[in-house]
Design a protein around this motif. Structure first.
Motif, mmCIF file in Angstrom:
data_model
loop_
_atom_site.group_PDB
_atom_site.id
_atom_site.type_symbol
_atom_site.label_atom_id
_atom_site.label_comp_id
_atom_site.label_asym_id
_atom_site.label_seq_id
_atom_site.Cartn_x
_atom_site.Cartn_y
_atom_site.Cartn_z
ATOM 1 N N GLU A 199 20.466 45.071 28.300
ATOM 2 C CA GLU A 199 21.848 44.066 28.217
ATOM 3 C C GLU A 199 22.266 44.979 28.643
ATOM 4 O OE1 GLU A 199 24.321 41.815 25.405
ATOM 5 O OE2 GLU A 199 23.360 42.490 24.448
ATOM 6 N N HIS A 200 22.809 44.287 29.865
ATOM 7 C CA HIS A 200 23.564 45.292 31.275
ATOM 8 C C HIS A 200 24.890 44.556 30.636
ATOM 9 C CE1 HIS A 200 20.657 47.330 33.773
ATOM 10 N NE2 HIS A 200 20.195 46.069 33.259
ATOM 11 N N LEU A 201 26.065 45.385 31.305
ATOM 12 C CA LEU A 201 27.552 44.656 30.709
ATOM 13 C C LEU A 201 27.867 43.746 31.741
ATOM 14 C CD1 LEU A 201 29.534 48.288 29.865
ATOM 15 C CD2 LEU A 201 28.722 46.250 28.391
ATOM 16 N N GLU A 202 28.555 42.089 30.923
ATOM 17 C CA GLU A 202 28.404 40.965 32.004
ATOM 18 C C GLU A 202 29.454 41.540 33.080
ATOM 19 O OE1 GLU A 202 29.030 36.222 31.132
ATOM 20 O OE2 GLU A 202 28.716 37.580 28.998
ATOM 21 N N SER A 203 29.493 40.451 34.287
ATOM 22 C CA SER A 203 30.167 41.355 35.530
ATOM 23 C C SER A 203 30.034 39.569 35.860
ATOM 24 C CB SER A 203 28.997 41.975 36.312
ATOM 25 O OG SER A 203 27.854 40.796 36.566
ATOM 26 N N TYR A 314 42.140 35.317 29.974
ATOM 27 C CA TYR A 314 41.805 33.985 31.072
ATOM 28 C C TYR A 314 40.171 33.515 30.850
ATOM 29 C CZ TYR A 314 46.160 35.805 33.230
ATOM 30 O OH TYR A 314 46.574 36.047 33.858
ATOM 31 N N ASP A 315 39.950 33.510 29.303
ATOM 32 C CA ASP A 315 38.602 32.707 28.855
ATOM 33 C C ASP A 315 37.587 33.519 29.470
ATOM 34 O OD1 ASP A 315 39.649 31.251 26.998
ATOM 35 O OD2 ASP A 315 40.073 29.690 28.505
ATOM 36 N N GLU A 316 37.621 34.808 30.249
ATOM 37 C CA GLU A 316 36.245 35.605 31.293
ATOM 38 C C GLU A 316 35.701 36.184 30.184
ATOM 39 O OE1 GLU A 316 35.484 34.790 33.591
ATOM 40 O OE2 GLU A 316 37.445 33.992 34.457
ATOM 41 N N THR A 317 34.358 36.620 30.704
ATOM 42 C CA THR A 317 33.288 36.809 29.399
ATOM 43 C C THR A 317 33.201 37.892 29.743
ATOM 44 O OG1 THR A 317 31.125 35.837 30.477
ATOM 45 C CG2 THR A 317 32.304 34.308 28.928
ATOM 46 N N ALA A 318 33.056 38.090 31.975
ATOM 47 C CA ALA A 318 33.022 39.555 31.731
ATOM 48 C C ALA A 318 33.855 40.900 31.144
ATOM 49 C CB ALA A 318 33.716 39.339 33.587
ATOM 50 N N PRO A 320 35.005 44.855 31.902
ATOM 51 C CA PRO A 320 36.178 46.106 32.379
ATOM 52 C C PRO A 320 35.217 46.740 33.052
ATOM 53 C CG PRO A 320 37.237 45.759 30.499
ATOM 54 C CD PRO A 320 36.459 45.365 30.361
ATOM 55 N N HIS A 321 34.097 46.910 32.924
ATOM 56 C CA HIS A 321 32.949 47.969 33.593
ATOM 57 C C HIS A 321 31.949 47.049 34.386
ATOM 58 C CE1 HIS A 321 30.918 51.256 34.134
ATOM 59 N NE2 HIS A 321 29.786 50.878 34.205
ATOM 60 N N GLY A 322 31.740 45.434 34.000
ATOM 61 C CA GLY A 322 31.065 45.299 35.081
ATOM 62 C C GLY A 322 31.372 44.877 35.985
ATOM 63 N N PHE A 323 32.868 45.022 36.037
ATOM 64 C CA PHE A 323 33.539 44.655 38.401
ATOM 65 C C PHE A 323 32.553 46.023 38.896
ATOM 66 C CE2 PHE A 323 36.648 42.847 35.427
ATOM 67 C CZ PHE A 323 36.409 41.213 36.262
ATOM 68 N N ARG A 324 32.037 46.851 38.709
ATOM 69 C CA ARG A 324 30.844 47.906 39.018
ATOM 70 C C ARG A 324 30.104 46.917 39.631
ATOM 71 N NH1 ARG A 324 32.009 52.892 39.151
ATOM 72 N NH2 ARG A 324 30.402 53.102 38.949
ATOM 73 N N SER A 325 29.301 45.996 38.869
ATOM 74 C CA SER A 325 28.145 45.329 38.683
ATOM 75 C C SER A 325 28.598 44.195 40.476
ATOM 76 C CB SER A 325 27.644 44.997 37.955
ATOM 77 O OG SER A 325 26.812 46.600 36.543
ATOM 78 N N THR A 326 29.352 43.691 39.823
ATOM 79 C CA THR A 326 30.438 42.542 40.749
ATOM 80 C C THR A 326 30.732 43.213 42.078
ATOM 81 O OG1 THR A 326 31.319 41.728 39.606
ATOM 82 C CG2 THR A 326 32.228 40.865 41.558
ATOM 83 N N PHE A 327 31.485 44.214 42.497
ATOM 84 C CA PHE A 327 31.626 45.173 43.667
ATOM 85 C C PHE A 327 29.629 45.502 43.742
ATOM 86 C CE2 PHE A 327 30.823 49.690 45.191
ATOM 87 C CZ PHE A 327 32.107 49.677 46.240
ATOM 88 N N ARG A 328 28.715 46.057 43.190
ATOM 89 C CA ARG A 328 27.756 46.564 44.166
ATOM 90 C C ARG A 328 27.094 45.768 44.684
ATOM 91 N NH1 ARG A 328 25.115 48.855 46.208
ATOM 92 N NH2 ARG A 328 23.212 50.499 46.614
ATOM 93 N N MET A 329 26.842 44.250 43.987
ATOM 94 C CA MET A 329 26.522 42.912 44.147
ATOM 95 C C MET A 329 26.911 42.647 45.721
ATOM 96 S SD MET A 329 23.598 40.856 43.945
ATOM 97 C CE MET A 329 23.051 41.945 42.144
ATOM 98 N N TRP A 330 28.042 42.276 46.043
ATOM 99 C CA TRP A 330 28.874 42.443 46.807
ATOM 100 C C TRP A 330 28.541 43.317 47.868
ATOM 101 C CZ3 TRP A 330 32.880 45.578 49.518
ATOM 102 C CH2 TRP A 330 32.888 44.271 50.198
ATOM 103 N N ALA A 331 28.480 44.653 47.771
ATOM 104 C CA ALA A 331 28.048 45.268 49.265
ATOM 105 C C ALA A 331 27.024 44.991 49.363
ATOM 106 C CB ALA A 331 28.584 46.529 48.394
ATOM 107 N N VAL A 332 25.829 44.569 48.911
ATOM 108 C CA VAL A 332 24.303 44.524 48.885
ATOM 109 C C VAL A 332 24.210 42.904 49.870
ATOM 110 C CG1 VAL A 332 22.632 43.787 48.054
ATOM 111 C CG2 VAL A 332 23.909 45.703 47.034
ATOM 112 N N GLU A 333 24.999 42.181 49.449
ATOM 113 C CA GLU A 333 24.822 41.066 50.251
ATOM 114 C C GLU A 333 25.642 40.810 50.994
ATOM 115 O OE1 GLU A 333 24.559 37.543 46.820
ATOM 116 O OE2 GLU A 333 22.742 39.390 45.792
ATOM 117 N N LYS A 334 26.750 40.789 51.299
ATOM 118 C CA LYS A 334 27.394 40.587 51.891
ATOM 119 C C LYS A 334 28.057 41.865 53.193
ATOM 120 C CE LYS A 334 28.549 36.409 50.964
ATOM 121 N NZ LYS A 334 28.010 35.048 51.434
#
Length: 396
Positions: A199-203, A314-318, A320-334
């Protein structure tokens, strides 16, 4: 001449006084007296302690010597037998605490605490008092089975730590059997079939990042600034929360994190974008604290859950660590940046130690382009382009 009880009582001169059958009385400079048994085994002389006088009388010491002589005549080495019995009383908990003590100077305080708490909560109640040399596969499974499905990530760490403790015990001569906690070719045959997906940390989806960063821009708390810094540098939250001003090179716009604060225990450099430098300017703690993002007292790091509280606000479920996954996915796709650059930006090991030593320098500027592009993307709402219709190109 054999000793007498009266002679033993009156002796004060420091020396070793022989009795018979290998028994001797050792008198120290402080006047303390103790019995030793001297014997030869395989061509080597051995001294075995029998206790102190007067707690052990001359008669009792002589009786003990005769018993030991019988063992020697039967082929038993009494000192080796004594050491073996002592090892059998060393428990798993004893060995685990010894290993933590041995390595804690190389670990962060947080890592040492995590080691202890995981063993305290999951291992010690089950096998902590077992002799370390008797821990077998059934004992290890009694720890892992109750948590393997419910707490997969914790269970994996616990298994690994049990394995390391048992290896440590074997190296120290306190264990002789194969390691029953090893994974490959052993526990994987039992547990791999019931291993759930990790179960990965939510991003947060990267498409939502500009709007979220705009919210953080309007948040005046120091925790919000720290979370912005985490996002802009793609670092781990603990690395940002413990960041110090003397780690920042303002001239080269570089953040150098020392090895002792890195998960990999290797130093790491992060090129800082203009947006990240802006966060440092806005935090207003330089000259007031050694830490960039201290707590209210300015003397220690903020509470561990500080960044999570910002997200909850801000009612966010992500996470802090999950933002690393966000960055990685952005780098791959964009972007078209190579995987190697993206992985090094996340302080992940890439290639061999030799190739990493050669690539560290010439990838910094390419990583700077990556971090600049990431900053431009997430800060899009906060910093809209000044000139409409003009493309902004960044060297990849």
């Amino acid at each position: 001449m054999a000793l007498t009880q009266k002679t033993v009582q009156n002796i004060t001169l420091p020396a070793t006084y022989q009795d018979k059958n290998g028994l001797a009385l050792r008198v120290t400079k402080t006047g303390s007296k103790s019995w030793i048994f001297r014997y030869q085994k395989d061509g080597h002389r051995h001294d075995m302690g029998l206790g102190s006088f007067p707690l052990v009388s001359l008669a009792d010491a002589r009786a003990a010597c005769l018993e030991l002589r019988v063992k020697i005549n039967s082929g038993i080495d009494p000192l080796a037998e004594k050491h073996q019995k002592a090892k059998q009383t060393i428990t798993f908990q004893d060995e685990a605490l010894e290993r933590i003590e041995h390595y804690k100077h190389e670990w962060s305080t947080k890592h040492a605490a995590q080691w202890f708490s995981s063993l305290r909560d999951h291992v010690f109640p089950k096998i902590g008092l077992m002799p370390v040399n008797e821990v077998d596969a059934d004992a290890v499974m009694s720890v892992l089975e109750p948590i393997w499905r419910e707490m997969p990530e914790s269970a994996r760490r616990v298994r690994n730590r049990i394995e390391l403790v048992l290896d440590f015990a074997k190296t120290r001569g306190n264990r002789f059997e194969d390691n029953p906690a090893r994974w490959r070719g052993h526990l994987q045959n039992i547990l791999s079939g019931i291993t759930p997906e990790v179960e990965h940390l939510e991003s947060m989806p990267y498409s939502r990042m500009p709007a979220f960063m705009e919210k953080l821009e309007g948040d005046i708390t120091r925790a919000a600034r720290c979370l912005q810094f985490v996002i802009l540098t793609a670092c781990r939250s603990g690395e940002a929360m413990g960041a110090r001003w003397d780690e920042i090179d303002f001239e080269t716009k570089m953040w150098s994190i020392p090895a002792e604060r890195m998960k990999s225990r290797q130093p790491h450099q992060i090129p800082l974008s203009d947006a990240a430098m802006g966060v440092l300017k806005d935090v207003h703690t330089r000259g007031r604290s050694d830490l960039i993002f201290p707590n209210r007292s300015l003397k220690a790091i903020m509470a561990n859950n500080s960044l999570r509280r910002v997200l909850t606000r801000y009612d966010e479920t992500a996470t802090p660590h999950g933002f690393r996954s966000t960055f990685r996915m952005w780098a791959v796709e964009k972007t078209k940046f190579p995987d190697e650059i993206c992985e090094i930006a996340l302080s992940h090991s890439v290639g061999t130690a030799t190739t990493r030593s050669y690539s560290r320098g010439n990838l910094l500027e390419r990583r700077r382009s990556l971090m600049d592009k990431w900053a431009n993307f997430v800060m899009e709402c906060s910093n809209p382009p000044k000139t409409k219709g003009k493309d902004i190109s960044i060297d990849e």
